[in-house]
Design an enzyme around this catalytic site. Structure first.
Site, short mmCIF file in Angstrom:
data_model
loop_
_atom_site.label_atom_id
_atom_site.label_comp_id
_atom_site.label_asym_id
_atom_site.label_seq_id
_atom_site.Cartn_x
_atom_site.Cartn_y
_atom_site.Cartn_z
N SER A 130 1.20 -1.04 0.36
CA SER A 130 0.17 -0.02 0.10
C SER A 130 1.16 0.94 0.40
O SER A 130 0.59 2.23 -0.54
CB SER A 130 -0.42 0.28 1.45
N LYS A 173 0.32 3.56 -2.88
CA LYS A 173 -0.53 4.12 -3.60
C LYS A 173 0.05 5.36 -3.51
O LYS A 173 -0.95 6.02 -4.48
CB LYS A 173 -1.85 3.99 -2.55
N TYR A 217 -1.51 -2.71 -11.00
CA TYR A 217 -1.71 -2.23 -9.96
C TYR A 217 -1.05 -3.33 -8.75
O TYR A 217 0.03 -3.12 -8.06
CB TYR A 217 -3.34 -2.18 -9.04
N TYR A 268 -4.31 3.30 7.55
CA TYR A 268 -5.72 2.00 7.78
C TYR A 268 -6.64 3.28 8.77
O TYR A 268 -6.57 4.90 9.04
CB TYR A 268 -5.46 0.47 7.89
N VAL A 312 0.85 -3.75 3.65
CA VAL A 312 0.65 -4.98 5.00
C VAL A 312 1.77 -6.20 4.67
O VAL A 312 1.96 -6.96 5.09
CB VAL A 312 -0.68 -6.34 3.56
N1 GLU Z 1 -1.11 -5.21 -2.46
C1 GLU Z 1 -2.48 -4.90 -1.80
C2 GLU Z 1 -3.75 -5.34 -1.53
O1 GLU Z 1 -3.93 -4.69 -3.02
C3 GLU Z 1 -1.72 -3.52 -0.58
C4 GLU Z 1 -2.34 -3.74 0.68
C5 GLU Z 1 -2.21 -3.31 1.77
O2 GLU Z 1 -1.00 -2.86 1.55
O3 GLU Z 1 -2.66 -2.04 2.39
O4 GLU Z 1 -4.56 -5.93 -1.09
#
Ligand code: GLU
Length: 309
Positions: free
Chosen positions: A65, A68, A193, A245, A263
């Site tokens: 994430s 992002k 992604y 989060y 994650v």
């Molecule tokens: N690639 C992970 C997903 O889409 C990223 C989620 C994360 O790191 O919070 O579930």
């Protein structure tokens, strides 16, 4: 000077280490389950100074994430603020990162922010390029520039492992396509992604990314502009409101700096005008944040007076 010496940082890592046994390594992406539960590492990037690191800093891990924030920076540069926020909102959700619920209950039907999976998938769909290869190359080049590390690349095993098991993210893409939030081919968006999430870095790379955000998009060592101040401002604001989060509020109280976790157990922090911090510890708490990493940051925030509030 933030950190006076190596031993000091090592003692903070030693204190936080027992928390690695209390968390759980993410396994919903099968390849992530191979991570070493006991690992804990930190790097502090202070411009013009030595980069202090402690713990298992040789470990590499995927951005997940944290990517992002970087994809958002690229999309903002590509199509501008107004166009990006036609597709994605600006509000925290209070829901888990992969929740689908507000896509249906919130009107107009668009993801609430770019840090949850739905919003991040929509951001990725906005990155410019004539094909996926070109889009990935642009994103990767951007990340190599920020990290000042041309060896940063995608871990194909993790990317494939996520692509093969991304049923929830696929569902969200199809839902958003139905509601004209995204256009384009869903499988292509997911491929890009999952590759952006699988970009592999070290703690030092993360700390350097944090430092570039801390210095508003400029290379903290040379003063060269990498991306506009306004892009840095928007990204850092999302890091504060939604970067950790649905624990972002608690994090703002206890640590008080713009940060983004993933994650895989990484946390990237930008202490405005001061330093970048990179953390890695793959055992997560129930909200998906690195458990030992959070404890270590709380300790450092107090010791070095990091909170911006
Ligand atoms: N690639 C992970 C997903 O889409 C990223 C989620 C994360 O790191 O919070 O579930």
């Amino acid at each position: 000077m933030i950190c006076e010496n190596q031993q000091e940082l090592e003692s903070y890592v030693a204190h936080a280490r027992h928390w690695t046994q209390k968390g759980k390594v993410a396994d919903y992406i099968p390849a992530l389950a191979k991570a070493n539960q006991a690992a804990l590492a930190v790097s502090i990037y202070e411009p013009g100074k030595h980069c202090f690191s402690a713990g298992e800093v040789e470990h590499k891990f995927t951005l997940q994430s944290i990517s992002k924030v970087l994809a958002l920076a690229v999309a903002l540069e590509d199509i501008g603020e107004e166009a990006v926020f036609e597709h994605i909102g600006m509000e925290p959700t209070g829901d888990p990162f992969n929740s689908i619920i507000k896509l249906e209950t919130y009107k107009p039907s668009k993801p609430l922010n770019p840090m949850i999976n739905a919003g991040a998938l929509a951001v990725t769909s906005l990155i410019r390029g004539s094909n996926n290869h070109e889009r990935l190359e642009r994103l990767l080049h951007f990340i190599q520039d920020i990290t000042n590390n041309s060896n940063v690349k995608v871990c194909e095993e993790v990317a494939q492992s996520e692509f093969d098991t991304s049923f929830l993210n696929r569902s969200m893409c199809y839902y958003m396509k139905q509601h004209n939030v995204i256009s384009g081919d869903v499988e292509e968006i997911l491929e890009l992604y999952t590759k952006q999430c699988a970009v592999e870095v070290s703690c030092r790379d993360l700390a350097r990314i944090g430092a570039v955000f801390a210095f508003d998009g400029k290379d903290p060592d040379t003063d060269r502009r990498i991306f506009p101040t306004n892009v840095a401002r928007i990204c850092k604001t999302f890091m504060v409101t939604c970067g950790m989060y649905n624990a972002s509020g608690e994090f703002a109280i206890k640590v008080g700096i713009p940060a983004k976790s993933g994650v895989s157990g990484g946390i990237m922090c930008a202490v405005p005008g001061r330093i970048g911090i990179g953390i890695f510890s793959p055992a997560l708490d129930e909200k998906g944040n690195s458990l030992a990493g959070m404890r270590l940051l709380e300790k450092m925030a107090k010791a070095y007076d990091l909170s911006m509030f």
